[in-house]
Design a protein around this motif. Structure first.
Motif, mmCIF file in Angstrom:
data_model
loop_
_atom_site.group_PDB
_atom_site.id
_atom_site.type_symbol
_atom_site.label_atom_id
_atom_site.label_comp_id
_atom_site.label_asym_id
_atom_site.label_seq_id
_atom_site.Cartn_x
_atom_site.Cartn_y
_atom_site.Cartn_z
ATOM 1 N N TRP A 310 0.828 -1.204 0.000
ATOM 2 C CA TRP A 310 0.000 0.000 0.000
ATOM 3 C C TRP A 310 0.867 1.261 0.000
ATOM 4 C CZ3 TRP A 310 -4.285 1.706 -1.563
ATOM 5 C CH2 TRP A 310 -4.861 2.873 -1.057
ATOM 6 N N VAL A 313 1.952 1.797 -3.572
ATOM 7 C CA VAL A 313 0.852 2.236 -4.432
ATOM 8 C C VAL A 313 0.533 3.706 -4.203
ATOM 9 C CG1 VAL A 313 -1.617 1.920 -4.917
ATOM 10 C CG2 VAL A 313 -0.128 -0.074 -4.647
ATOM 11 N N LYS A 314 0.743 4.203 -2.988
ATOM 12 C CA LYS A 314 0.423 5.601 -2.680
ATOM 13 C C LYS A 314 1.384 6.585 -3.341
ATOM 14 C CE LYS A 314 0.236 5.320 1.832
ATOM 15 N NZ LYS A 314 0.039 5.733 3.248
ATOM 16 N N GLU A 316 2.894 8.810 -6.049
ATOM 17 C CA GLU A 316 2.246 9.411 -7.220
ATOM 18 C C GLU A 316 2.787 8.829 -8.524
ATOM 19 O OE1 GLU A 316 1.760 13.807 -9.348
ATOM 20 O OE2 GLU A 316 2.736 13.596 -7.395
ATOM 21 N N GLN A 319 1.534 5.328 -9.227
ATOM 22 C CA GLN A 319 0.158 5.341 -9.728
ATOM 23 C C GLN A 319 0.119 5.631 -11.225
ATOM 24 O OE1 GLN A 319 -2.019 8.126 -7.301
ATOM 25 N NE2 GLN A 319 -1.629 7.007 -5.400
ATOM 26 N N SER A 320 0.927 6.590 -11.670
ATOM 27 C CA SER A 320 0.993 6.886 -13.107
ATOM 28 C C SER A 320 1.534 5.697 -13.887
ATOM 29 C CB SER A 320 1.888 8.105 -13.346
ATOM 30 O OG SER A 320 1.376 9.255 -12.701
#
Length: 560
Positions: A310, A313-314, A316, A319-320
């Motif tokens: 997690w 995943v946080k 930035e 995520q891109s």
């Protein structure tokens, strides 16, 4: 002296933010910690290559002859020979990966070509759901890594029962699969459930942070750990070769008649591999010991690993990157899912397709080697980006080939052209795969390299898996087929969705009709996917990929 930071390939974009100890011929590392996964090992090896790249030509030549101690004096480098234990471990790892590769290759490769004779594309879409566990195994891999019986061993606690289940399922399927396959239309859900269960077990026994890859770290000695990925490549590719190329050829009636050999049935093939699974399981249970592992200080509990995922995943930029992975393969989704099925439908023999894959195999290895060299430096995504356009071009070429496919028997010249198109298309795909793998190696946080790489690889695989169901559904949705029945000099046209399957065509023929395809949904689906792929490539994927590639590696770190 504290250990220098682990560098990733292509650090020239972020050298200002990295402190490097005074260079010497291979600055010695501290005692090597226990890595969670083979991916950690890859990251460490790449980091050492970067250190060598920072040396001058004279220093590099000295480093090739030995290591430097803390005072800069060279110590003779000693490369230990393979021990008998290491040789046995490598054979065992190859066999474990082979057993993992057999069910995955049979499912993803061979079975759809056999089912195509009985099922429509919509029904094949339901069956395609069976492959999803391979792209979702990240969600239960922390459980596999943390829950085990100490008396049995951390890896054997999972490998032994999983292989026993795989062998039992293959044996059970060998007695029922032929009847199910012959009446596949009535047993689509049952087929999907059985093969999903088999793939789920194989994925748990499989790679990317699960049993064999992690066990390699304790089976092999420290100086020969780099050969773990070699075992993985040999085992998985051998399983693919046996279950796709060999099985499709030997299962073909035409191939059997041509060479005068018995036709290999799926039942016999399953029994053979069930015996192999049971034999290896017995060997592991009674004759193979598992070394004890030394764990690092970070939290390796189930909760701890999920928290680490997690935290990644946080970020930035992660995520891109995950969004890029989810949509990067949409341009050739229809091609990967349906083109070969269409060619077989048009008259290409399954044994001819197997030969094309066989010819393609060495070129994939060559493409991987060239892409690995091309991905070095501060732009590892360069081959991945450049290979996009030729790969999309070969998708269009394949669609044209399906459209203009000649009536069988096909000529030698056309078959050679078909093989060439297959090789070049696969070559561009291999270049992309290796380029993206190099990028993942560069950005993964070395402290949690195994979990980081597993997350990125999961989304890479998912990007090629999730569209398959919708693509196959769309092929039937956009198709218009009619069954023309002539009676008393008049012609009756009946719309029949069944005409999209071989079984439906046979039913139409039984009532004295002929299936006529007015519109083939394959071409519409391929065009839509290709257009979406180009739009996504130009507007989002390429700009985002170049931006992510230019970031310093520190931006991808959780522990800075």
């Amino acid at each position: 002296m504290p250990r220098p930071p682990v560098l990733s390939p292509g650090v020239s974009t972020s050298l200002n933010s990295v402190q490097i100890t005074p260079r010497s011929a291979r600055t010695p590392h501290a005692v090597r910690p226990k890595y969670e996964d083979v991916d950690d090992l890859v990251a460490r090896v790449d980091a050492e290559e970067v250190e060598m790249g920072l040396l001058s030509g004279h220093e590099r030549s000295r480093a090739e002859a030995g290591f430097a101690d803390g005072n800069g004096h060279l110590e003779a480098k000693h490369r230990a020979p393979f021990s008998l234990e290491d040789k046995r471990a490598m054979v065992l790892l190859c066999v474990l990966y082979l057993i993992q590769g057999v069910p995955s290759s049979r499912l993803l490769g061979s079975i759809p070509f056999i089912l195509r004779e009985h099922l429509s594309y919509s029904q094949l879409a339901t069956f395609a759901l069976s492959s999803y566990p391979y792209s979702l195994k990240l969600f239960w891999s922390p459980i596999v890594d943390a829950v085990y019986f100490p008396s049995v061993g951390r890896r054997k606690s999972w490998i032994i029962p999983m292989q026993a289940i795989i062998g039992s399922m293959m044996l059970w399927m060998s007695f029922t699969v032929q009847e199910i396959m012959d009446n596949a239309t009535e047993h689509v859900i049952k087929l999907t459930f059985v093969f999903t269960s088999l793939v789920l077990i194989a994925a748990t026994q499989g790679k990317h942070g699960l049993a064999p890859s992690c066990w390699a770290l304790t089976l092999l000695s420290d100086e020969n750990l780099s050969y773990a990925s070699t075992c993985q490549t040999i085992g998985l590719n051998t399983g693919y070769f046996a279950s796709f190329t060999v099985f499709l050829a030997l299962n073909s009636e035409a191939f059997s008649q041509k060479w005068g050999i018995p036709q290999l049935s799926l039942s016999t093939y399953l029994r053979f591999w069930s015996v192999i699974c049971f034999s290896v399981t017995i060997w592991l249970t009674f004759f193979q010991k598992e070394r004890k592992e030394i764990f690092r200080g970070e939290d390796t509990s189930i909760t701890g690993v999920y928290k680490t995922i997690w935290s990644i995943v946080k970020l930035e930029h992660v995520q891109s990157s995950l969004l890029v992975h989810l949509f990067a393969k949409i341009g050739w989704a229809a091609h990967d899912a349906a083109t070969n099925l269409k060619m077989v439908e048009k008259g290409l023999g399954k044994e001819d397709l197997a030969v094309a894959v066989l010819v393609d195999f060495p070129f994939q290895i060559l493409g991987g080697y060239l892409a690995a060299r091309w991905s070095r430096g501060d732009r590892p995504l360069r081959p991945w980006i450049w290979a996009f356009w030729p790969r999309l071009g070969f998708v269009l070429l394949a669609a044209i080939i399906v459209w203009r496919f000649p009536k069988p028997p096909i000529s030698t010249g056309f078959f050679v052209f078909l093989v060439l198109q297959t090789v070049l298309g696969s070559f561009s795909g291999t270049i992309q795969f290796v380029g993206m793998s190099a990028f993942h190696t560069r950005i993964s946080d070395p402290v949690i390299g195994g979990t980081y790489m597993t997350l990125l690889n999961t989304f890479t695989n998912l990007g090629g898996t999730w569209p398959k169901y919708f693509v196959l559904k769309a092929v039937d949705f956009f198709s218009i087929a009619t069954c023309e029945v002539s009676e008393s000099g008049s012609s009756l046209m009946v719309k029949a969705a069944e005409c999209v399957s071989e079984q439906g065509k046979a039913l139409c023929s039984d009532i004295g009709g002929t299936c006529i395809t007015e519109r083939d949904g394959y071409f519409i689906t391929t065009g839509l996917c290709w257009t979406l792929g180009v739009v996504a490539l130009v507007t989002f994927i390429l700009p985002t990929a170049r931006k992510l590639q230019a970031l310093p590696v520190t931006k991808w770190r959780i522990y800075r």
